[in-house]
Motif scaffolding. Structure first.
Motif, PDB file in Angstrom:
ATOM      1  N   ALA A  81      46.101  38.408  37.236  1.00 24.04           N
ATOM      2  CA  ALA A  81      46.924  37.952  38.361  1.00 24.04           C
ATOM      3  C   ALA A  81      46.824  38.919  39.526  1.00 24.04           C
ATOM      4  O   ALA A  81      46.720  38.506  40.686  1.00 24.04           O
ATOM      5  CB  ALA A  81      48.382  37.802  37.919  1.00 24.04           C
ATOM      6  N   MET A  82      46.827  40.221  39.239  1.00 23.91           N
ATOM      7  CA  MET A  82      46.729  41.214  40.315  1.00 23.91           C
ATOM      8  C   MET A  82      45.373  41.107  41.012  1.00 23.91           C
ATOM      9  O   MET A  82      45.255  41.346  42.212  1.00 23.91           O
ATOM     10  CB  MET A  82      46.931  42.617  39.745  1.00 23.91           C
ATOM     11  CG  MET A  82      47.151  43.687  40.788  1.00 23.91           C
ATOM     12  SD  MET A  82      48.767  43.606  41.624  1.00 23.91           S
ATOM     13  CE  MET A  82      49.839  44.311  40.382  1.00 23.91           C
ATOM     14  N   ALA A  83      44.341  40.735  40.236  1.00 22.48           N
ATOM     15  CA  ALA A  83      43.005  40.559  40.801  1.00 22.48           C
ATOM     16  C   ALA A  83      42.814  39.177  41.397  1.00 22.48           C
ATOM     17  O   ALA A  83      41.824  38.933  42.093  1.00 22.48           O
ATOM     18  CB  ALA A  83      41.946  40.801  39.729  1.00 22.48           C
ATOM     19  N   ASP A  84      43.747  38.262  41.116  1.00 24.95           N
ATOM     20  CA  ASP A  84      43.624  36.847  41.489  1.00 24.95           C
ATOM     21  C   ASP A  84      42.280  36.290  41.012  1.00 24.95           C
ATOM     22  O   ASP A  84      41.556  35.628  41.746  1.00 24.95           O
ATOM     23  CB  ASP A  84      43.777  36.650  43.002  1.00 24.95           C
ATOM     24  CG  ASP A  84      44.027  35.191  43.376  1.00 24.95           C
ATOM     25  OD1 ASP A  84      44.339  34.394  42.466  1.00 24.95           O
ATOM     26  OD2 ASP A  84      43.895  34.853  44.559  1.00 24.95           O
ATOM     27  N   ASP A  85      41.971  36.575  39.755  1.00 26.58           N
ATOM     28  CA  ASP A  85      40.712  36.128  39.149  1.00 26.58           C
ATOM     29  C   ASP A  85      40.999  35.750  37.701  1.00 26.58           C
ATOM     30  O   ASP A  85      41.094  36.619  36.819  1.00 26.58           O
ATOM     31  CB  ASP A  85      39.673  37.256  39.225  1.00 26.58           C
ATOM     32  CG  ASP A  85      38.308  36.826  38.684  1.00 26.58           C
ATOM     33  OD1 ASP A  85      38.203  35.730  38.113  1.00 26.58           O
ATOM     34  OD2 ASP A  85      37.350  37.618  38.835  1.00 26.58           O
ATOM     35  N   ALA A  86      41.124  34.444  37.458  1.00 30.37           N
ATOM     36  CA  ALA A  86      41.472  33.964  36.122  1.00 30.37           C
ATOM     37  C   ALA A  86      40.381  34.241  35.102  1.00 30.37           C
ATOM     38  O   ALA A  86      40.646  34.232  33.885  1.00 30.37           O
ATOM     39  CB  ALA A  86      41.771  32.465  36.174  1.00 30.37           C
TER      40      ALA A  86
END
Length: 507
Positions: free
Chosen positions: A54-59
C-alpha cells in the motif's frame, strides 16, 4: 515501552488482515517503529506485506520475508525497513543492521521484536496478533499521538462502510499546507473517489482581540463552506466536485474525483491555453451577481465572510512576524512595525470602492484540474475553495497570473491580463461600466498583499510546522512582490521595503 493506550480489533479473515495493513499505512509517518508480535502463522507477514504494498501503491510488489536477510529495504512513499529478527544472534547486532539510520528517515516494521530486547524505541507501536477462530485478534498498544492516528484511519474505514463502500481500496493521495490530507478511494464497482480527511484544528493562541489566527483570517474550520461553495459553483455552470457523503462532526468528506490532469506539463511548465482558459472561467465567475448567503442542501445557510480590513492586515502582517525576523535574524523595530501597518491602513482604504465578488483565495495551479471531456468554462475544474470570502475580484486574478508554485513567462502573464480585461469590458453592463484603471490599482494592492502573506507563510510553515519544502517558492514570491510594487499606488510600501532592507531577486 513508555506508557501508552491500547485498542483491540478482530480481523475476521486474511482479506480483513490485508485491509487493516493497507489502512495502517495511511496512519504511519517517518520515525514510527511498528513491532509485530505473534506466533508463527498469526498474520504478521500478511499484514506487513499489505502495508508495504500500500505504501508503494503497487499490489504486485515482491515483498519477500526477510527471515534470512534480517532486513529488507523499500523506497516507498515513506521509506520502509522490514526487519525479521527471528534469527538475530544477539540484540547488539541490531545496530549493525542499520536500524537507527532507517528509523531516522522512514518506518521500521519489526517482526519478532522480542529478540531485540530493550533496544527498540520506547515509543514504538506494538501490534500483538493472536488466532481468533478463522481470523485474528490484534491488540494495538501505542503512545496517544500514534494511537490517535490509527483510530483516525479506522474511523474513516467505518465511514466508508457506513455509506456502502465496504472493501474499498484506500491510498494516500496528497497533503497540503493545512491539516487536511486526501486519499483516493477505489470502490468495488471500479469507481474512484477522493476522500478529504479534515480533522478539527486545535484552537491556536490568540493573535488579535483574543481570537486565534484562523478566526481573524476567516479560515474554514469545518466542511460546511466547502460543500456550500461547491454547490454554488456547479449551480452557475462551473466545474467543482460533488460531495455525495460528508460527516461534518468528524471532518470526513467523500467527493467526486475530478482527475489528476492539471495546467502544467510533464516538466512542470505552464500549459498556455489552460492558464488562459482558467482566466476565462474567473471572468465568468466575476460576471455573476454577488451572493453572500449560500444554501447547503439539507443544511443551514453558509454566510461567506468578508475579506475585511482586519483579515487583510492580519495576513499582510506575516511579512513582519515571520519573514523579516527569519531574513534579518532580529525582530523589526516598533517604529518599522507601526509604519508598515499604517501604510496598509492606507492601502486597504484605497480598496473601499473596488469591485467585490466571491474570492476563491487560492486560485492557482495546484487547485485547477483540467477537464478535457468538458467544453467552455467547464474545462476548468476547481478545488480547495473552502476558505473563500467576499472581497476584491483582483485577488484571484493576481493568484493565477502570479502563480505561487510555478514560473509564468511574462508573455503569458501579460496575455492573461489582456484576456481577462477584454472579457470584463465586453461583459460589463451597461457598456463601459468596468473601471479598468481602478481594477488595475486594486490588482496591484491585492497582489502585494498576497505576496506579503506568502513570504511570511513560507517561513511559518518551515519554522512552526516543520515543512521546509515551501521555502523553494520564496524567490518567486519576492519577484512577484517586486512586480506588483511597481504600481504608483504602492510607492509608500515600496519605499518602506527599501528601508527595511528587503532585497528582490532579478526577474
Amino acid at each position: 515501552m513508555s506508557e501508552g493506550q491500547a485498542l483491540t480489533l478482530i480481523l475476521t479473515d486474511e482479506r480483513h488482515t490485508q485491509e487493516f495493513g493497507e489502512d495502517l499505512a495511511l496512519a504511519l509517518k517517518a520515525g514510527d517503529c511498528v513491532a509485530l508480535s505473534g506466533d508463527l502463522g498469526a498474520g504478521k507477514s500478511t499484514l506487513a506485506r499489505a502495508l508495504i504494498r500500500a505504501m508503494a501503491d503497487d499490489a504486485d510488489l515482491d515483498v519477500p520475508s526477510p527471515t534470512f536477510t534480517l532486513v529488507q529495504l523499500y523506497e516507498t512513499r515513506i521509506p520502509i525497513a522490514h526487519f525479521d529478527l527471528y534469527r538475530l544472534g544477539d540484540s547488539s547486532e541490531l545496530d549493525e543492521l542499520g536500524f537507527d539510520e532507517a528509523l531516522s528517515s522512514g518506518i521500521c516494521l519489526v517482526e519478532w521484536p522480542e529478540m531485540a530486547g530493550k533496544l527498540l524505541p520506547y515509543d514504538r507501536i506494538i501490534l500483538k496478533l493472536e488466532h481468533e477462530g478463522a481470523g485474528r485478534r490484534v491488540k494495538i498498544t501505542a503512545p496517544a499521538p500514534a494511537l490517535s492516528r490509527i483510530c483516525r484511519v479506522l474511523a474513516i474505514r467505518e465511514f466508508l462502510t457506513l455509506h456502502g463502500y465496504t472493501g474499498a481500496r484506500r491510498r494516500f493521495l496528497t497533503g497540503d499546507a493545512s491539516m487536511r490530507a486526501y486519499e483516493s478511494v477505489a470502490t468495488q464497482d471500479g469507481e474512484t473517489l477522493v476522500l478529504m480527511d479534515w480533522p478539527k484544528r486545535p484552537e491556536g493562541p490568540p493573535v488579535l482581540d483574543g481570537k486565534p489566527y484562523p478566526k481573524v483570517a476567516h479560515i474554514a474550520e469545518d466542511a460546511r463552506p466547502f460543500v456550500a461553495i461547491s454547490q454554488y459553483l456547479r449551480g452557475i455552470g462551473l466545474t467543482a466536485p460533488e460531495v455525495p457523503h460528508v460527516d461534518y462532526d468528524q471532518g470526513i468528506l467523500l467527493i467526486e474525483n475530478l482527475g489528476q490532469e492539471g495546467v502544467l506539463d510533464g516538466d512542470g511548465q505552464p500549459i498556455e491555453d489552460r492558464y488562459r482558459e482558467s482566466v476565462v472561467a474567473l471572468a465568468f465567475l466575476h460576471g455573476h451577481e454577488l451572493r453572500q448567503d449560500l444554501p447547503i442542501e439539507g443544511g443551514p445557510i453558509h454566510h461567506v465572510p468578508d475579506f475585511d480590513p482586519t483579515a487583510m492586515k492580519m495576513e499582510a502582517r506575516l511579512l513582519l512576524d515571520w519573514y523579516l525576523p527569519w531574513k534579518r535574524g532580529a525582530q523589526p523595530s516598533e517604529e518599522e512595525r507601526q509604519e508598515y501597518l499604517s501604510i496598509w491602513d492606507g492601502l486597504i482604504g484605497e480598496l473601499a470602492d473596488a469591485e467585490k465578488n466571491l474570492l476563491l483565495r487560492d486560485f492557482h495551479s495546484p487547485n485547477i484540474i483540467w477537464q478535457p471531456q468538458q467544453s467552455g468554462v467547464r474545462r476548468v475544474g476547481l478545488i480547495d475553495f473552502q476558505d473563500a470570502m467576499i472581497g476584491p475580484t483582483t485577488y484571484d486574478l493576481a493568484s493565477i497570473v502570479q502563480d505561487a508554485r510555478v514560473d509564468i513567462p511574462k508573455s503569458l502573464a501579460d496575455q492573461m491580463m489582456i484576456d481577462y480585461l477584454a472579457l470584463r469590458r465586453s461583459l460589463s453592463s451597461p457598456p463601459g461600466a468596468f473601471d479598468e484603471p481602478g481594477f488595475l490599482k486594486a490588482w496591484a494592492i491585492m497582489a502585494v498583499q498576497r505576496n506579503c502573506k506568502l513570504a511570511g507563510l513560507w517561513v511559518r510553515l518551515k519554522e512552526r510546522d516543520g515543512k521546509p519544502q515551501y521555502l523553494q517558492h520564496m524567490p518567486r514570491t519576492l519577484r512577484h512582490l517586486s512586480t506588483a510594487l511597481a504600481h504608483e499606488a504602492l510607492s509608500p510600501l515600496r519605499d518602506w521595503c527599501a528601508r527595511a532592507g528587503i532585497e528582490f531577486p532579478e526577474s
